[in-house]
Write a protein that holds these residues in place. Structure first.
Motif, short mmCIF file in Angstrom:
data_model
loop_
_atom_site.label_atom_id
_atom_site.label_comp_id
_atom_site.label_asym_id
_atom_site.label_seq_id
_atom_site.Cartn_x
_atom_site.Cartn_y
_atom_site.Cartn_z
N PRO A 96 19.67 85.60 121.56
CA PRO A 96 20.84 86.17 122.24
C PRO A 96 21.22 87.48 121.54
CG PRO A 96 21.21 83.85 121.69
CD PRO A 96 19.97 84.30 120.97
N ASP A 97 21.69 88.44 122.31
CA ASP A 97 22.11 89.74 121.80
C ASP A 97 23.59 89.90 122.13
OD1 ASP A 97 22.02 92.37 120.83
OD2 ASP A 97 21.31 93.18 122.74
N TYR A 98 24.40 90.12 121.08
CA TYR A 98 25.85 90.16 121.28
C TYR A 98 26.40 91.56 121.10
CZ TYR A 98 25.39 85.12 120.93
OH TYR A 98 25.02 83.83 121.14
N MET A 99 27.50 91.83 121.81
CA MET A 99 28.22 93.09 121.66
C MET A 99 29.16 92.98 120.46
SD MET A 99 28.87 94.72 125.25
CE MET A 99 28.93 93.85 126.77
N SER A 100 29.79 94.09 120.10
CA SER A 100 30.66 94.09 118.92
C SER A 100 31.85 93.15 119.09
CB SER A 100 31.15 95.51 118.62
OG SER A 100 31.85 96.02 119.73
N ASP A 101 32.26 92.85 120.32
CA ASP A 101 33.37 91.92 120.55
C ASP A 101 32.90 90.47 120.66
OD1 ASP A 101 32.18 91.78 123.05
OD2 ASP A 101 33.96 92.43 124.16
N SER A 102 31.63 90.22 120.31
CA SER A 102 31.00 88.89 120.32
C SER A 102 30.67 88.36 121.72
CB SER A 102 31.84 87.85 119.58
OG SER A 102 31.98 88.23 118.23
N SER A 103 30.83 89.19 122.74
CA SER A 103 30.43 88.76 124.08
C SER A 103 28.91 88.96 124.22
CB SER A 103 31.19 89.53 125.16
OG SER A 103 30.86 90.90 125.12
N LEU A 104 28.32 88.18 125.09
CA LEU A 104 26.87 88.23 125.28
C LEU A 104 26.46 89.51 126.00
CD1 LEU A 104 24.17 86.65 124.99
CD2 LEU A 104 24.63 85.72 127.28
N ALA A 105 25.60 90.30 125.35
CA ALA A 105 25.08 91.52 125.98
C ALA A 105 23.82 91.21 126.78
CB ALA A 105 24.77 92.57 124.91
N GLY A 106 23.09 90.20 126.34
CA GLY A 106 21.83 89.83 126.99
C GLY A 106 20.93 89.14 126.00
N TYR A 107 19.64 89.37 126.17
CA TYR A 107 18.66 88.72 125.32
C TYR A 107 17.62 89.72 124.87
CZ TYR A 107 20.98 84.71 127.25
OH TYR A 107 21.94 83.82 127.62
N PHE A 108 17.12 89.51 123.66
CA PHE A 108 16.13 90.38 123.03
C PHE A 108 14.91 89.52 122.78
CE2 PHE A 108 14.35 92.42 119.19
CZ PHE A 108 14.20 93.71 119.67
N SER A 109 13.75 89.98 123.23
CA SER A 109 12.54 89.18 123.09
C SER A 109 11.43 90.00 122.44
CB SER A 109 12.08 88.70 124.47
OG SER A 109 10.89 87.96 124.37
N VAL A 110 10.80 89.39 121.45
CA VAL A 110 9.63 89.98 120.80
C VAL A 110 8.51 88.95 120.94
CG1 VAL A 110 8.63 90.85 118.66
CG2 VAL A 110 11.05 91.27 119.18
N ARG A 111 7.40 89.39 121.51
CA ARG A 111 6.25 88.51 121.68
C ARG A 111 5.07 89.10 120.92
NH1 ARG A 111 9.43 90.11 125.59
NH2 ARG A 111 7.90 90.61 127.12
N ARG A 112 4.26 88.19 120.37
CA ARG A 112 3.08 88.63 119.63
C ARG A 112 1.91 87.72 119.97
NH1 ARG A 112 2.48 85.15 115.24
NH2 ARG A 112 4.38 84.13 114.54
N ARG A 113 0.76 88.05 119.40
CA ARG A 113 -0.45 87.27 119.63
C ARG A 113 -0.21 85.84 119.15
NH1 ARG A 113 -5.25 85.68 117.11
NH2 ARG A 113 -7.13 86.08 118.32
N PRO A 114 -0.52 84.85 119.98
CA PRO A 114 -0.33 83.46 119.56
C PRO A 114 -1.52 82.98 118.74
CG PRO A 114 -1.20 83.49 121.77
CD PRO A 114 -0.99 84.95 121.37
N ASN A 115 -1.32 81.87 118.09
CA ASN A 115 -2.41 81.15 117.46
C ASN A 115 -3.13 80.42 118.61
OD1 ASN A 115 -3.88 78.90 116.45
ND2 ASN A 115 -2.71 79.00 114.54
N PHE A 116 -4.39 80.74 118.86
CA PHE A 116 -5.06 80.19 120.02
C PHE A 116 -5.43 78.72 119.86
CE2 PHE A 116 -5.25 84.66 121.04
CZ PHE A 116 -4.84 84.61 122.36
N ALA A 117 -5.48 78.21 118.64
CA ALA A 117 -5.63 76.76 118.45
C ALA A 117 -4.36 76.06 118.95
CB ALA A 117 -5.90 76.43 116.99
N ALA A 118 -3.22 76.67 118.71
CA ALA A 118 -1.95 76.13 119.20
C ALA A 118 -1.89 76.22 120.72
CB ALA A 118 -0.78 76.88 118.57
N VAL A 119 -2.39 77.31 121.28
CA VAL A 119 -2.39 77.47 122.74
C VAL A 119 -3.17 76.34 123.40
CG1 VAL A 119 -3.27 78.92 124.63
CG2 VAL A 119 -1.95 79.95 122.77
N ALA A 120 -4.28 75.93 122.79
CA ALA A 120 -5.08 74.83 123.35
C ALA A 120 -4.24 73.55 123.41
CB ALA A 120 -6.34 74.61 122.51
N GLN A 121 -3.49 73.26 122.36
CA GLN A 121 -2.63 72.07 122.34
C GLN A 121 -1.50 72.20 123.35
OE1 GLN A 121 -2.53 68.91 120.63
NE2 GLN A 121 -1.06 68.76 122.29
N VAL A 122 -0.85 73.32 123.34
CA VAL A 122 0.30 73.55 124.22
C VAL A 122 -0.14 73.53 125.69
CG1 VAL A 122 1.98 75.32 124.88
CG2 VAL A 122 1.65 74.75 122.48
#
Length: 172
Positions: A96-122
């Motif tokens: 969650p990404d908040y404004m200075s008044d603590s209200s929700l501004a939105g969401y911030f997402s960072v994605r990276r390369r997954p562990n492909f052994a984990a991907v097989a399980q998932v």
């Protein structure tokens, strides 16, 4: 749509996006646009689920939103769809990404390369979750598969975050 061609992220790839509180994209980095195959005008203002792959169970997103609405960050494996019908797996961190008044501004997402052994399980879990969803009414399907996922975590005797950390440590 083209056939399902997989794009594998490089070790140093970071896909970054921001959304408003309703999940509409307000920012996408260049690497996101390159991998997903969308231009900036095609992404901005659109719901982030524009890239949701049909193989993703709705229960995963129910769990994701439940986590975010509790003010916590979410970590998980997500299969996304490209503009031309291909796909790519990511290890996602959404906060969650908040404004200075603590209200929700939105969401911030960072994605990276997954562990492909984990991907097989998932992937196996996600197939089972989609089968559960197929047996339920559309309104009950996300909750039913999310509850199945939660039960799988509980059977491990560890927290969801501990399970995610274990998956990330699997040898590829």
């Amino acid at each position: 749509m083209a056939s399902e061609v997989e794009i594998r992220l490089d070790e140093d790839d970071l896909i970054v996006s921001k959304t408003d509180p309703k999940g509409r994209i307000t920012y996408a980095n260049r690497r996101f646009m390159e991998i997903a195959g969308y231009s900036e005008p095609e992404l901005l203002g659109k719901p982030h689920n524009l890239i949701r792959h049909d193989d993703m169970p709705r229960g995963v997103f129910r769990f994701l939103w439940k986590t975010l609405h509790a003010g916590q960050e979410f970590f998980g494996y997500v299969k996304n769809r490209t503009a031309d019908g291909g796909y790519y797996w990511v290890f996602a961190n959404i906060t969650p990404d908040y404004m200075s008044d603590s209200s929700l501004a939105g969401y911030f997402s960072v994605r990276r390369r997954p562990n492909f052994a984990a991907v097989a399980q998932v992937s196996d879990w996600y197939r089972q979750m989609r089968a559960i969803e197929a047996q339920e009414t559309p309104s009950k399907a996300p909750e039913a598969s999310m509850q199945w996922l939660i039960a799988q975590v509980e059977q491990q005797g560890i927290s969801y975050m501990d399970l995610i950390n274990q998956l990330e440590e699997l040898p590829e």
